[in-house]
Design a protein around this motif. Sequence first.
Motif, PDB file in Angstrom:
ATOM      1  N   UNK A 197     -21.872  -2.747 -19.282  1.00  0.00           N
ATOM      2  CA  UNK A 197     -21.116  -2.251 -20.411  1.00  0.00           C
ATOM      3  C   UNK A 197     -20.955  -3.095 -21.720  1.00  0.00           C
ATOM      4  N   UNK A 198     -21.339  -4.299 -21.517  1.00  0.00           N
ATOM      5  CA  UNK A 198     -21.055  -5.350 -22.720  1.00  0.00           C
ATOM      6  C   UNK A 198     -22.066  -4.756 -23.876  1.00  0.00           C
ATOM      7  N   UNK A 199     -23.361  -4.310 -23.919  1.00  0.00           N
ATOM      8  CA  UNK A 199     -23.959  -3.914 -24.943  1.00  0.00           C
ATOM      9  C   UNK A 199     -23.088  -2.522 -25.528  1.00  0.00           C
ATOM     10  N   UNK A 200     -22.450  -1.798 -24.864  1.00  0.00           N
ATOM     11  CA  UNK A 200     -21.903  -0.537 -25.261  1.00  0.00           C
ATOM     12  C   UNK A 200     -20.611  -0.952 -25.982  1.00  0.00           C
ATOM     13  N   UNK A 201     -19.996  -2.036 -25.307  1.00  0.00           N
ATOM     14  CA  UNK A 201     -18.666  -2.431 -26.215  1.00  0.00           C
ATOM     15  C   UNK A 201     -19.083  -2.878 -27.624  1.00  0.00           C
ATOM     16  N   UNK A 202     -19.848  -3.964 -27.638  1.00  0.00           N
ATOM     17  CA  UNK A 202     -20.443  -4.369 -28.873  1.00  0.00           C
ATOM     18  C   UNK A 202     -20.882  -3.358 -29.985  1.00  0.00           C
ATOM     19  N   UNK A 203     -21.716  -2.570 -29.313  1.00  0.00           N
ATOM     20  CA  UNK A 203     -22.284  -1.292 -30.195  1.00  0.00           C
ATOM     21  C   UNK A 203     -20.922  -0.466 -30.826  1.00  0.00           C
ATOM     22  N   UNK A 204     -20.129  -0.438 -29.816  1.00  0.00           N
ATOM     23  CA  UNK A 204     -18.751   0.434 -30.341  1.00  0.00           C
ATOM     24  C   UNK A 204     -18.109  -0.181 -31.449  1.00  0.00           C
ATOM     25  N   UNK A 205     -18.109  -1.586 -31.422  1.00  0.00           N
ATOM     26  CA  UNK A 205     -17.596  -2.273 -32.781  1.00  0.00           C
ATOM     27  C   UNK A 205     -18.173  -2.212 -33.965  1.00  0.00           C
ATOM     28  N   UNK A 206     -19.527  -2.240 -33.925  1.00  0.00           N
ATOM     29  CA  UNK A 206     -20.232  -2.043 -34.993  1.00  0.00           C
ATOM     30  C   UNK A 206     -20.325  -0.835 -35.502  1.00  0.00           C
ATOM     31  N   UNK A 207     -20.521   0.101 -34.880  1.00  0.00           N
ATOM     32  CA  UNK A 207     -20.564   1.388 -35.033  1.00  0.00           C
ATOM     33  C   UNK A 207     -19.209   1.736 -35.846  1.00  0.00           C
TER      34      UNK A 207
ATOM     35  N   UNK B 265     -11.400   1.986 -19.886  1.00  0.00           N
ATOM     36  CA  UNK B 265     -11.338   0.495 -19.416  1.00  0.00           C
ATOM     37  C   UNK B 265     -11.410  -0.357 -20.604  1.00  0.00           C
ATOM     38  N   UNK B 266     -11.695  -0.040 -21.709  1.00  0.00           N
ATOM     39  CA  UNK B 266     -11.549  -0.649 -23.092  1.00  0.00           C
ATOM     40  C   UNK B 266     -10.499  -0.352 -23.569  1.00  0.00           C
ATOM     41  N   UNK B 267      -9.934   0.804 -23.647  1.00  0.00           N
ATOM     42  CA  UNK B 267      -8.811   1.405 -24.452  1.00  0.00           C
ATOM     43  C   UNK B 267      -8.186   2.407 -23.606  1.00  0.00           C
TER      44      UNK B 267
ATOM     45  N   UNK C  85     -12.123  -6.691 -27.748  1.00  0.00           N
ATOM     46  CA  UNK C  85     -12.975  -6.641 -26.522  1.00  0.00           C
ATOM     47  C   UNK C  85     -14.231  -6.914 -26.823  1.00  0.00           C
ATOM     48  N   UNK C  86     -14.786  -6.863 -27.896  1.00  0.00           N
ATOM     49  CA  UNK C  86     -16.211  -7.185 -28.217  1.00  0.00           C
ATOM     50  C   UNK C  86     -16.362  -8.635 -28.242  1.00  0.00           C
ATOM     51  N   UNK C  87     -15.404  -9.480 -28.934  1.00  0.00           N
ATOM     52  CA  UNK C  87     -15.414 -10.750 -28.821  1.00  0.00           C
ATOM     53  C   UNK C  87     -15.321 -11.509 -27.346  1.00  0.00           C
ATOM     54  N   UNK C  88     -14.440 -10.832 -26.716  1.00  0.00           N
ATOM     55  CA  UNK C  88     -14.351 -11.300 -25.315  1.00  0.00           C
ATOM     56  C   UNK C  88     -15.475 -11.119 -24.632  1.00  0.00           C
ATOM     57  N   UNK C  89     -16.067  -9.971 -24.715  1.00  0.00           N
ATOM     58  CA  UNK C  89     -17.280  -9.360 -24.139  1.00  0.00           C
ATOM     59  C   UNK C  89     -18.514 -10.381 -24.261  1.00  0.00           C
TER      60      UNK C  89
ATOM     61  N   UNK D 232     -17.646 -13.887 -22.643  1.00  0.00           N
ATOM     62  CA  UNK D 232     -17.821 -14.057 -21.273  1.00  0.00           C
ATOM     63  C   UNK D 232     -19.181 -13.843 -20.762  1.00  0.00           C
ATOM     64  N   UNK D 233     -20.150 -13.237 -21.365  1.00  0.00           N
ATOM     65  CA  UNK D 233     -21.484 -13.349 -21.053  1.00  0.00           C
ATOM     66  C   UNK D 233     -22.325 -14.593 -21.647  1.00  0.00           C
ATOM     67  N   UNK D 234     -21.524 -15.652 -22.181  1.00  0.00           N
ATOM     68  CA  UNK D 234     -22.215 -16.770 -22.604  1.00  0.00           C
ATOM     69  C   UNK D 234     -22.635 -16.989 -24.121  1.00  0.00           C
ATOM     70  N   UNK D 235     -22.253 -15.703 -24.846  1.00  0.00           N
ATOM     71  CA  UNK D 235     -22.399 -15.904 -26.240  1.00  0.00           C
ATOM     72  C   UNK D 235     -21.472 -16.504 -26.857  1.00  0.00           C
ATOM     73  N   UNK D 236     -21.597 -16.454 -28.175  1.00  0.00           N
ATOM     74  CA  UNK D 236     -20.579 -17.103 -29.018  1.00  0.00           C
ATOM     75  C   UNK D 236     -19.062 -16.478 -29.172  1.00  0.00           C
ATOM     76  N   UNK D 237     -18.118 -17.265 -29.257  1.00  0.00           N
ATOM     77  CA  UNK D 237     -16.691 -16.798 -29.496  1.00  0.00           C
ATOM     78  C   UNK D 237     -16.365 -17.021 -30.989  1.00  0.00           C
TER      79      UNK D 237
END
Length: 125
Positions: free
Chosen positions: A1-11, A52-54, A70-74, A77-82
Motif C-alpha cells: 500500500x505504501x507506493x499507492x499512498x505516496x502516489x496519492x500525495x504527489x497526484x 484505511x488512510x482517510x 500518511x505519506x511521510x509516515x509510510x 516506516x519503510x526505512x526512508x527519510x522523514x
Amino acid sequence: MAPAVLRLFFHDCFVNGCDASVLLDSTSHMESDKAAEPNDSLARLRHHQRDQVLPRARLPWPCADVIALASRDTVSLLGGPAWNVPLGRKDSRAANVSAADAYLSSPHANLTELLNKFATHGLDA
C-alpha cells in the motif's frame, strides 16, 4: 500500500497544490480529478484502501494534512527519510481535471517521461 499512498500525495500536490482535490467526486458543476487518465492508477487505493488512510468519519484535520502525514509516515516506516510536515492545509472544494491531465504523468509513461514530469516540479531522480 505504501507506493499507492505516496502516489496519492504527489497526484494531489502536483495539480492545485496539496489540497485533497484528488479525493473529490464529480458533480454537475465540476469534473473530478479522478476523471483524468493519470489518476486511473490511483483506483486501487481509492476503491480498496482509501478508508484505511482517510476514514469516512469526519476527521478533526483537513484531508490534505492527513494525506501529507500518511505519506511521510509510510515512507519513514519503510526505512526512508522523514521530513517535517507543516499543518494547516485547506481542503479544496474544486477539482481541475484538465490540470491533472497536464501536470501528471500518464500511467503508461516511460522512465524518461516520468523524470521529465518530476523535473517540472523541481524534483530529480
